[in-house]
Design an enzyme around this catalytic site. Structure first.
Site, PDB file in Angstrom:
ATOM      1  CG  ASP A   1      -0.582   3.805   3.816  1.00  7.43           C
ATOM      2  OD1 ASP A   1      -0.939   2.959   2.971  1.00  7.43           O
ATOM      3  OD2 ASP A   1      -0.692   3.633   5.049  1.00  7.43           O
TER       4      ASP A   1
ATOM      5  CG  HIS B   1      -2.261  -0.538   1.010  1.00  5.70           C
ATOM      6  ND1 HIS B   1      -2.973  -1.187   1.988  1.00  5.70           N
ATOM      7  CD2 HIS B   1      -3.060  -0.531  -0.099  1.00  5.70           C
ATOM      8  CE1 HIS B   1      -4.149  -1.561   1.506  1.00  5.70           C
ATOM      9  NE2 HIS B   1      -4.226  -1.171   0.243  1.00  5.70           N
TER      10      HIS B   1
END
Length: 362
Positions: free
Chosen positions: A118, A116
């Protein structure tokens, strides 16, 4: 008012005026003196040199994809003896790491929990700081699950033009082209596999174990052991028995946490405003993250010494919200629970039971 009191007040007033005038007249010199002192204390210094031998945890990023002025994206730095490694590198985390005194230039390996964005959108800053700051002559290893090679090779390509400017400006002795970029390595740990030791050298052992973050393919958490001390980093996951098994008797469990009640309120507000896409995302994220209560349950079942929550969702702009965020978590875990903050450093001296938690940014 007595004459003596009037004299005291007049004298105090005159002193205040003199001090204010002195600051106004000499503020440039005062500023220079303060700056020179800060430079002497910080530039090219190694704040880790005075740490005792042991396992030292730097919470370089305790936030999430949601905008949070108090927290960078997920990132945990580890200093174990003479070794420094990093787990995930969220946006803004390298700036926090530098402010904390984490030895970015000495990082040996970056470990990713999953892909992901982030969890790696601060990787560009890491690339430049580790390469130039460390005058590396080999690329920095990056270990992670499936997709790591494709992702990291894309980062290498994206920063290649910039790297040529750095070498042209600073010279090959500082920005060595041979040391540019990352060297990605993939591994796979599934729920049907045993845990995998991904590093074992000079007393430091790092073990990857499977977690659950569907639809992410083969996300992992990590256990770090050194000097008789231990830390587990969950990565993103729901409550997971494999994590509980990997975290048995760990000193510190660092576990992600999302509060479904708070997110539910945000989802409803988005729906009321007709922001259907935002409402859908806020609904979706609730089924693949652990709540504070889930994290506390995992810590209790693992026999963890202390629990530190990170990847905090939603943002908590003030500590006054911590109790609401924690919910019933404290009733489910016998040990201390800490709502993670950027700047938090956890020191575990080797072969002891001591735990020291401080915030290096205060």
């Amino acid at each position: 008012m007595s004459k003596a009191m009037r004299w005291i007040l007049l004298t105090a007033g005159l002193i205040a005026v003199v001090l204010a005038a002195s600051y106004f007249l000499f503020q440039r010199q005062i500023g220079q003196m303060l700056f020179e002192r800060a430079v002497t204390q910080r530039v090219a210094q190694d704040p880790t040199a005075d740490l005792p031998d042991g396992l030292h945890v730097y919470m370089c990023g305790t936030g999430s994809p949601m905008a949070d002025h108090n927290r960078a994206g997920p990132c945990v730095g580890i200093v174990a003896g003479e070794q420094a490694v990093l787990f995930d590198v969220g946006a803004g985390s390298m700036r926090t790491a530098n402010r904390m005194g984490f030895p970015v230039a000495q990082i040996q390996t970056l470990y990713l929990t999953h892909l992901h964005s982030d969890h790696f959108d601060g990787i560009g800053e890491l690339l430049v700081q580790a390469w130039v700051g460390g005058s590396r002559d080999t690329p920095l290893p990056v270990l992670g699950p499936a997709g790591t090679i494709e992702t990291v090779e894309g980062i290498n390509a994206a920063y290649r033009v910039d790297s040529s400017y750095r070498t042209a400006h600073h010279g090959a002795a500082v920005a060595n082209p041979d040391g540019y970029g990352f060297a990605p390595v993939e591994f796979e740990v599934t729920h049907s596999d045993d845990n995998m030791v991904v590093f074992d050298r000079d007393g430091l052992t790092i073990t990857a174990f499977p977690v659950s973050h569907d639809p992410i393919v083969n996300p992992v958490g990590y256990r770090i052991d050194y000097g008789g001390r231990s830390v587990v980093i969950s990565g993103d996951t729901i409550y997971q028995e494999s994590l509980v098994a990997a975290a048995q008797d760990v000193d510190i469990l660092i576990h992600e946490a999302l509060d479904p009640d708070m997110i539910g309120l945000m989802e409803q507000a988005a729906e009321d405003q007709g922001a259907d896409a935002i409402a859908k995302v806020l609904f979706d994220i609730q089924d693949y993250h652990a709540s504070p209560e889930d994290a506390a349950r995992a810590a209790q079942e693992a026999g963890a010494g202390e629990l530190v929550l990170y990847h905090i969702v939603p943002p908590l702009p003030t500590s006054m919200l911590n109790a609401f965020f924690l919910g019933d978590a404290e009733s489910l875990f016998d040990g201390p629970i800490h709502v993670g903050e950027d700047g938090m450093r956890i020191s575990l001296p080797a072969d002891s039971d001591t735990v020291t938690i401080s915030n290096t940014l205060r």
